[in-house]
Scaffold this active site. Structure first.
Site, mmCIF file in Angstrom:
data_model
loop_
_atom_site.group_PDB
_atom_site.id
_atom_site.type_symbol
_atom_site.label_atom_id
_atom_site.label_comp_id
_atom_site.label_asym_id
_atom_site.label_seq_id
_atom_site.Cartn_x
_atom_site.Cartn_y
_atom_site.Cartn_z
ATOM 1 N N GLY A 165 0.812 -1.205 0.000
ATOM 2 C CA GLY A 165 0.000 0.000 0.000
ATOM 3 C C GLY A 165 0.847 1.258 0.000
ATOM 4 O O GLY A 165 2.077 1.221 0.145
ATOM 5 N N PHE A 166 0.183 2.369 -0.134
ATOM 6 C CA PHE A 166 0.822 3.672 -0.272
ATOM 7 C C PHE A 166 1.745 3.992 0.911
ATOM 8 O O PHE A 166 2.963 4.183 0.751
ATOM 9 C CB PHE A 166 -0.293 4.718 -0.425
ATOM 10 C CG PHE A 166 0.124 6.157 -0.359
ATOM 11 C CD1 PHE A 166 1.313 6.594 -0.925
ATOM 12 C CD2 PHE A 166 -0.708 7.086 0.246
ATOM 13 C CE1 PHE A 166 1.671 7.934 -0.874
ATOM 14 C CE2 PHE A 166 -0.368 8.422 0.295
ATOM 15 C CZ PHE A 166 0.824 8.850 -0.253
ATOM 16 N N ILE A 167 1.213 4.007 2.116
ATOM 17 C CA ILE A 167 1.998 4.393 3.284
ATOM 18 C C ILE A 167 2.947 3.275 3.699
ATOM 19 O O ILE A 167 4.109 3.516 4.037
ATOM 20 C CB ILE A 167 1.066 4.799 4.441
ATOM 21 C CG1 ILE A 167 0.265 6.048 4.050
ATOM 22 C CG2 ILE A 167 1.855 5.056 5.719
ATOM 23 C CD1 ILE A 167 -0.888 6.373 4.983
ATOM 24 N N TYR A 187 -16.197 3.668 7.915
ATOM 25 C CA TYR A 187 -14.730 3.671 7.912
ATOM 26 C C TYR A 187 -14.199 4.268 9.213
ATOM 27 O O TYR A 187 -13.375 3.672 9.919
ATOM 28 C CB TYR A 187 -14.205 4.458 6.714
ATOM 29 C CG TYR A 187 -12.728 4.781 6.794
ATOM 30 C CD1 TYR A 187 -11.778 3.770 6.712
ATOM 31 C CD2 TYR A 187 -12.280 6.091 6.964
ATOM 32 C CE1 TYR A 187 -10.419 4.048 6.802
ATOM 33 C CE2 TYR A 187 -10.934 6.386 7.048
ATOM 34 C CZ TYR A 187 -10.004 5.368 6.972
ATOM 35 O OH TYR A 187 -8.668 5.652 7.069
ATOM 36 N N LYS A 215 -12.245 2.470 12.612
ATOM 37 C CA LYS A 215 -10.956 2.937 13.127
ATOM 38 C C LYS A 215 -11.062 3.320 14.608
ATOM 39 O O LYS A 215 -10.137 3.076 15.394
ATOM 40 C CB LYS A 215 -10.447 4.119 12.297
ATOM 41 C CG LYS A 215 -9.951 3.716 10.911
ATOM 42 C CD LYS A 215 -8.749 2.792 11.009
ATOM 43 C CE LYS A 215 -8.045 2.594 9.695
ATOM 44 N NZ LYS A 215 -6.831 1.767 9.840
#
Length: 337
Positions: free
Chosen positions: A11-13, A153, A157
């Site tokens: 993934g991106f991070i 979402y 979290k």
């Protein structure tokens, strides 16, 4: 050499964090589900780059498959776990909420169970600025209540934060949750605003601008973000002996080795100002499609990052214009635009 298991390295991070830690000599095991939420080829390219480093191993698997994740974690024996994998995207959670329960709640529970069983030195897990929900007092600070989430979402979290606090208390598991603020940068996800705006402007397609542009975000450059995570790895929370030990502004739990930390640029930037910077960088005007506020969205986010600075001596500081220029350069090179 310290061994770190990172979920979501395709993934991106996760990709950026793994690359930084590999440069610093850590041994990394990356665990990723390679889901098709967006183009898997981009994820495969990220992993391929990481695999050029001998200290990186990649394992493909879903976090919901507890037996598989446990077997991988048991073999690797990590000192630290950084849990970044998640079903991302505020807007997609309106269409497919169950994906968020499976990945973000069940998957996270499996990660916490492995961390408890392996007695890791530190468990670090990603949360989001979206947990602040309908809060209006800004900049957002970690010690304020966050009980008004506006999307599934964000709710998953917040559930992760609550679950992690319980595990930290019950099993004395040092845990840090970080709340990310509008992360952007090179190798970014195609569903993120900067990516969509640049792609559309270059292709002469209109861009959707919600709430008629009356939006503000704390844009955080990905390199700054992962540098903050790197430093937080060493900022291991300890269970306080008494409430009096906790300094004002510190989110350290009074009953657990648990802390929440904002990672943001501490700068509230207008969406229209952000778009103008993209236009200037591309030397091309956007075709603007002004729209109403999207369901579940919030008009503004803005981080108080003083706790991050107190714990690590660091705070993100990349100007959004500089970050946009870096992204545009990568985007044009990657897609040969």
């Amino acid at each position: 050499m310290r061994r770190i298991l990172i979920t979501g390295t395709a993934g991106f991070i996760g990709f950026h964090l793994a690359r930084l830690l590999l440069e610093q000599g850590f041994v990394i095991l990356g665990y990723d589900g390679m889901t098709d939420y967006y183009d898997v080829r981009l994820k495969q390219r990220r992993h391929a780059m990481l695999l050029q480093t001998p200290n990186f191993t990649a394992v493909e698997g879903m976090l919901e498959d507890q037996a598989h994740f446990d077997a991988v974690a048991d073999e690797f024996q990590p000192d630290v776990i950084v849990h970044l994998a998640a079903q991302a995207g505020v807007r997609y959670s309106l269409e497919n909420p169950r994906a968020y329960l499976d990945s973000n709640v069940i998957g996270t529970f499996n990660v916490m169970e492995a961390a408890r069983r392996l007695n890791v030195e530190h468990l670090l897990m990603a949360s989001t600025s979206s947990v602040y929900g309908a809060n209006e007092e800004m900049p957002f600070i970690e010690t304020e209540k966050a009980d008004t989430q506006l999307t599934i979402y964000a709710a998953t979290k917040k559930a992760n934060e609550s679950m992690a606090h319980a595990y930290a208390h019950l099993w004395n598991l040092p845990t840090t949750m970080f709340r990310f603020f509008t992360v952007y940068g090179t190798w970014g996800r195609p569903d993120l605003a900067l990516y969509k705006f640049v792609d559309a402007i270059l292709d002469d397609r209109p861009i959707d601008i919600y709430n008629h542009g009356d939006m503000y975000r704390d844009f955080t450059y990905v390199n700054d973000l992962v540098h903050g995570i790197r430093l937080l790895i060493d900022a291991v929370p300890e269970r306080p002996v008494s409430q009096e030990e906790i300094e004002p502004g510190d989110s350290l739990s009074p009953v657990a080795p648990f802390r929440i930390v904002n990672i943001g640029n501490s700068e509230k930037v207008g969406l229209l100002e952000f778009i103008e910077a993209i236009e200037e960088c591309l030397d091309k005007k956007a075709i603007r499609n002004y729209m109403e506020m999207q369901q579940g969205d919030v008009p503004a986010t803005w981080a108080n990052a003083e706790l991050l600075q107190r714990l690590t001596g660091y705070r993100p500081q990349t100007d959004f214009r500089e970050g946009i220029a870096q992204f545009v350069s990568w985007f044009k090179d990657y897609y040969r635009k």
